[in-house]
Motif scaffolding. Structure first.
Motif, PDB file in Angstrom:
ATOM      1  N   LEU A 184      12.301 -40.605  12.629  1.00  0.00           N
ATOM      2  CA  LEU A 184      13.673 -40.083  12.682  1.00  0.00           C
ATOM      3  C   LEU A 184      14.607 -40.852  11.751  1.00  0.00           C
ATOM      4  O   LEU A 184      15.559 -40.281  11.201  1.00  0.00           O
ATOM      5  N   PHE A 185      14.325 -42.139  11.576  1.00  0.00           N
ATOM      6  CA  PHE A 185      15.179 -42.956  10.708  1.00  0.00           C
ATOM      7  C   PHE A 185      14.627 -43.070   9.284  1.00  0.00           C
ATOM      8  O   PHE A 185      15.115 -43.876   8.490  1.00  0.00           O
ATOM      9  N   GLY A 186      13.597 -42.290   8.978  1.00  0.00           N
ATOM     10  CA  GLY A 186      13.103 -42.221   7.613  1.00  0.00           C
ATOM     11  C   GLY A 186      12.096 -43.289   7.232  1.00  0.00           C
ATOM     12  O   GLY A 186      11.871 -43.517   6.044  1.00  0.00           O
ATOM     13  N   TYR A 187      11.465 -43.927   8.233  1.00  0.00           N
ATOM     14  CA  TYR A 187      10.457 -44.946   7.946  1.00  0.00           C
ATOM     15  C   TYR A 187       9.065 -44.379   8.189  1.00  0.00           C
ATOM     16  O   TYR A 187       8.877 -43.430   8.971  1.00  0.00           O
ATOM     17  N   ASN A 188       8.089 -44.979   7.531  1.00  0.00           N
ATOM     18  CA  ASN A 188       6.701 -44.565   7.687  1.00  0.00           C
ATOM     19  C   ASN A 188       6.085 -45.335   8.860  1.00  0.00           C
ATOM     20  O   ASN A 188       5.885 -46.542   8.760  1.00  0.00           O
ATOM     21  N   PRO A 189       5.780 -44.681   9.982  1.00  0.00           N
ATOM     22  CA  PRO A 189       5.260 -45.406  11.151  1.00  0.00           C
ATOM     23  C   PRO A 189       3.901 -46.035  10.910  1.00  0.00           C
ATOM     24  O   PRO A 189       3.611 -47.116  11.445  1.00  0.00           O
ATOM     25  N   VAL A 190       3.057 -45.375  10.123  1.00  0.00           N
ATOM     26  CA  VAL A 190       1.728 -45.938   9.837  1.00  0.00           C
ATOM     27  C   VAL A 190       1.882 -47.250   9.073  1.00  0.00           C
ATOM     28  O   VAL A 190       1.280 -48.269   9.429  1.00  0.00           O
ATOM     29  N   ALA A 191       2.727 -47.231   8.042  1.00  0.00           N
ATOM     30  CA  ALA A 191       2.975 -48.456   7.266  1.00  0.00           C
ATOM     31  C   ALA A 191       3.631 -49.518   8.142  1.00  0.00           C
ATOM     32  O   ALA A 191       3.331 -50.712   8.010  1.00  0.00           O
ATOM     33  N   GLY A 192       4.504 -49.079   9.042  1.00  0.00           N
ATOM     34  CA  GLY A 192       5.178 -50.024   9.924  1.00  0.00           C
ATOM     35  C   GLY A 192       4.214 -50.740  10.850  1.00  0.00           C
ATOM     36  O   GLY A 192       4.264 -51.973  10.985  1.00  0.00           O
ATOM     37  N   TYR A 193       3.303 -49.984  11.454  1.00  0.00           N
ATOM     38  CA  TYR A 193       2.354 -50.601  12.388  1.00  0.00           C
ATOM     39  C   TYR A 193       1.289 -51.420  11.657  1.00  0.00           C
ATOM     40  O   TYR A 193       0.801 -52.424  12.179  1.00  0.00           O
ATOM     41  N   ILE A 194       0.915 -50.986  10.455  1.00  0.00           N
ATOM     42  CA  ILE A 194      -0.009 -51.809   9.654  1.00  0.00           C
ATOM     43  C   ILE A 194       0.650 -53.136   9.292  1.00  0.00           C
ATOM     44  O   ILE A 194       0.024 -54.203   9.370  1.00  0.00           O
ATOM     45  N   ALA A 195       1.932 -53.084   8.933  1.00  0.00           N
ATOM     46  CA  ALA A 195       2.661 -54.313   8.614  1.00  0.00           C
ATOM     47  C   ALA A 195       2.768 -55.221   9.841  1.00  0.00           C
ATOM     48  O   ALA A 195       2.653 -56.441   9.733  1.00  0.00           O
ATOM     49  N   LEU A 196       2.979 -54.603  11.006  1.00  0.00           N
ATOM     50  CA  LEU A 196       3.053 -55.388  12.243  1.00  0.00           C
ATOM     51  C   LEU A 196       1.728 -56.101  12.512  1.00  0.00           C
ATOM     52  O   LEU A 196       1.699 -57.290  12.842  1.00  0.00           O
ATOM     53  N   ASN A 207       7.045 -59.362   9.849  1.00  0.00           N
ATOM     54  CA  ASN A 207       6.500 -58.856   8.590  1.00  0.00           C
ATOM     55  C   ASN A 207       6.923 -57.415   8.305  1.00  0.00           C
ATOM     56  O   ASN A 207       6.798 -56.945   7.170  1.00  0.00           O
ATOM     57  N   MET A 208       7.421 -56.713   9.311  1.00  0.00           N
ATOM     58  CA  MET A 208       7.752 -55.300   9.127  1.00  0.00           C
ATOM     59  C   MET A 208       8.862 -55.059   8.099  1.00  0.00           C
ATOM     60  O   MET A 208       8.742 -54.150   7.274  1.00  0.00           O
ATOM     61  N   PRO A 209       9.946 -55.846   8.093  1.00  0.00           N
ATOM     62  CA  PRO A 209      10.965 -55.613   7.058  1.00  0.00           C
ATOM     63  C   PRO A 209      10.470 -55.913   5.652  1.00  0.00           C
ATOM     64  O   PRO A 209      10.872 -55.272   4.688  1.00  0.00           O
ATOM     65  N   LEU A 210       9.565 -56.892   5.535  1.00  0.00           N
ATOM     66  CA  LEU A 210       9.089 -57.323   4.226  1.00  0.00           C
ATOM     67  C   LEU A 210       8.095 -56.336   3.627  1.00  0.00           C
ATOM     68  O   LEU A 210       8.153 -55.995   2.446  1.00  0.00           O
ATOM     69  N   SER A 211       7.148 -55.872   4.463  1.00  0.00           N
ATOM     70  CA  SER A 211       6.068 -55.033   3.948  1.00  0.00           C
ATOM     71  C   SER A 211       6.335 -53.538   4.047  1.00  0.00           C
ATOM     72  O   SER A 211       5.811 -52.759   3.244  1.00  0.00           O
ATOM     73  N   ALA A 212       7.116 -53.127   5.050  1.00  0.00           N
ATOM     74  CA  ALA A 212       7.324 -51.695   5.254  1.00  0.00           C
ATOM     75  C   ALA A 212       8.797 -51.300   5.263  1.00  0.00           C
ATOM     76  O   ALA A 212       9.107 -50.108   5.392  1.00  0.00           O
ATOM     77  N   GLY A 213       9.691 -52.269   5.137  1.00  0.00           N
ATOM     78  CA  GLY A 213      11.114 -51.968   5.151  1.00  0.00           C
ATOM     79  C   GLY A 213      11.653 -51.564   6.501  1.00  0.00           C
ATOM     80  O   GLY A 213      12.776 -51.064   6.624  1.00  0.00           O
ATOM     81  N   VAL A 214      10.851 -51.747   7.561  1.00  0.00           N
ATOM     82  CA  VAL A 214      11.258 -51.365   8.921  1.00  0.00           C
ATOM     83  C   VAL A 214      11.985 -52.544   9.558  1.00  0.00           C
ATOM     84  O   VAL A 214      11.442 -53.655   9.589  1.00  0.00           O
ATOM     85  N   PRO A 215      13.184 -52.369  10.090  1.00  0.00           N
ATOM     86  CA  PRO A 215      13.889 -53.495  10.725  1.00  0.00           C
ATOM     87  C   PRO A 215      13.132 -54.014  11.937  1.00  0.00           C
ATOM     88  O   PRO A 215      12.621 -53.223  12.737  1.00  0.00           O
ATOM     89  N   HIS A 216      13.046 -55.356  12.061  1.00  0.00           N
ATOM     90  CA  HIS A 216      12.245 -55.932  13.148  1.00  0.00           C
ATOM     91  C   HIS A 216      12.867 -55.670  14.519  1.00  0.00           C
ATOM     92  O   HIS A 216      12.200 -55.787  15.553  1.00  0.00           O
TER      93      HIS A 216
END
Length: 360
Positions: free
Chosen positions: A29-41, A307-316
């Protein structure tokens, strides 16, 4: 009984799944890639030995704070004062680590025991007030968190230092840092406390499930009146339960004092180790295995989120939302089960009355 055990296992697992799913939807909904976000996590928690060490370091006190809350829950008590008990245990371990010059075989166990005793005494106080004067443990434990926070700060500034904001490092003979772990996970703050935490979980399981004293404590929690009628000392068991719960929390403080940091500093606020323990105990179903697994999940989420903000741009901060959603689904699942059981009882009662009516 088997159904209850399966329910206790599946509720947290299903809740985690729905929490992660809801987190993925929020990311979309906020325009982030969830797959990339969870991989970064995941990578932030385990990709390198350093990250793995930091994750284990986070999990260690979480296991113990979760056990502290769970132990009180299993005996019918709400120990909301784990945070304060963590602080006094932290202080006691550092104090012993600074005050004595002893061989490690004596110094390290002494610092650990001091933390357990300090946390146990801090837990015993609300237990005593509950048993003797019927003071609600939730109120007194919350208040004692603040007493612990400001008392610890005063002792650091006026007793352990000459007005400084932090103590010196504890002696190496009182430190939980071990060379072989440091070599496995270089540059991380991992320490041998994880062994103590797992050992504490085993002790919790054995004491609660396999001993007479554990049975007494659970019986008092289930029904204090029936326990008293059976000859059990309700007041004594309340005090013992809170003291043991505080002992777990004090040991969690030692993990920070002589493990992670090796010193203690003035606290402007709470560490949140104790407050997170409430969520961990709830997610783990107040069982030893459940608490260890829930603590592992919290450690992965907290460390991986960096690591999520750094690798996927997702706010922690999104990880905090996911964690809150997981706890929400746990609570909602229990409410749904309770509602279903009540509906089943109503249906059975109606069915019984109809059958009796037909019989007449």
């Amino acid at each position: 009984m088997k159904l209850q055990k399966l329910t206790g296992v599946w509720i947290p697992l299903v809740s985690i799944f729905f929490g992660l799913l809801a987190g993925a939807i929020i990311m979309l909904l906020f325009g982030y890639n969830p797959v990339a976000g969870y991989i970064a996590l995941w990578n932030g928690a385990f990709e390198e030995p350093y990250y793995t060490g930091e994750t284990i370091r986070l999990i260690t006190p979480y296991i113990l704070s979760g056990l502290a809350v769970a132990f009180a829950f299993r005996t019918g008590l709400l120990n909301i004062g784990v945070e304060g008990q963590v602080l006094v245990g932290w202080l006691a371990s550092v104090w012993i680590g600074l005050a004595f010059n002893l061989p490690m075989i004596i110094h390290l166990p002494l610092a650990i025991i001091a933390a357990i005793i300090a946390g146990g005494l801090w837990g015993f106080i609300p237990g005593y007030l509950k048993a003797k004067f019927h003071v609600h443990e939730v109120i007194i434990t919350i208040m004692m968190n603040y007493v612990a926070l400001y008392s610890v700060n005063a002792i650091i500034r006026n007793v352990l230092t000459d007005g400084s904001e932090r103590t010196e490092h504890v002696a190496e003979t009182a430190s939980l840092k071990v060379e072989w772990l440091t070599q496995l996970m270089p540059n991380s703050n991992v320490h041998a406390g994880i062994i103590l935490a797992v050992g504490a979980a085993l002790f919790y399981w054995y004491f609660i499930e396999k001993t007479k004293y554990g049975f007494e404590l659970k019986a008092v929690g289930y029904n204090s009146y029936a326990s008293e009628y059976a000859g059990m000392s309700v007041k004594r068991n309340i005090m013992v339960s809170m003291a043991i719960s505080g002992g777990f929390a004090g040991l969690a403080g030692a993990m920070e004092g002589i493990g992670n940091f090796g010193y203690m500093t003035l606290n402007n606020g709470f560490t949140n180790i104790g407050f997170d323990g409430i969520a961990i105990a709830l997610l783990g179903g107040n069982t030893a295995v459940g608490v260890v697994m829930a603590a592992g999940l919290f450690g992965v989420l907290k460390n991986g989120a960096l690591n999520m903000p750094l690798s996927a741009g997702v706010p922690h901060e999104l990880v905090d939302i996911i964690t809150a959603l997981i706890i929400f689904f746990v609570a909602a699942s229990y409410m749904i089960i309770l509602f279903r059981e009540k509906l089943t009882n109503i249906f059975n009662n109606v069915k019984t009355k109809l059958q009796k009516g037909r019989g007449k």
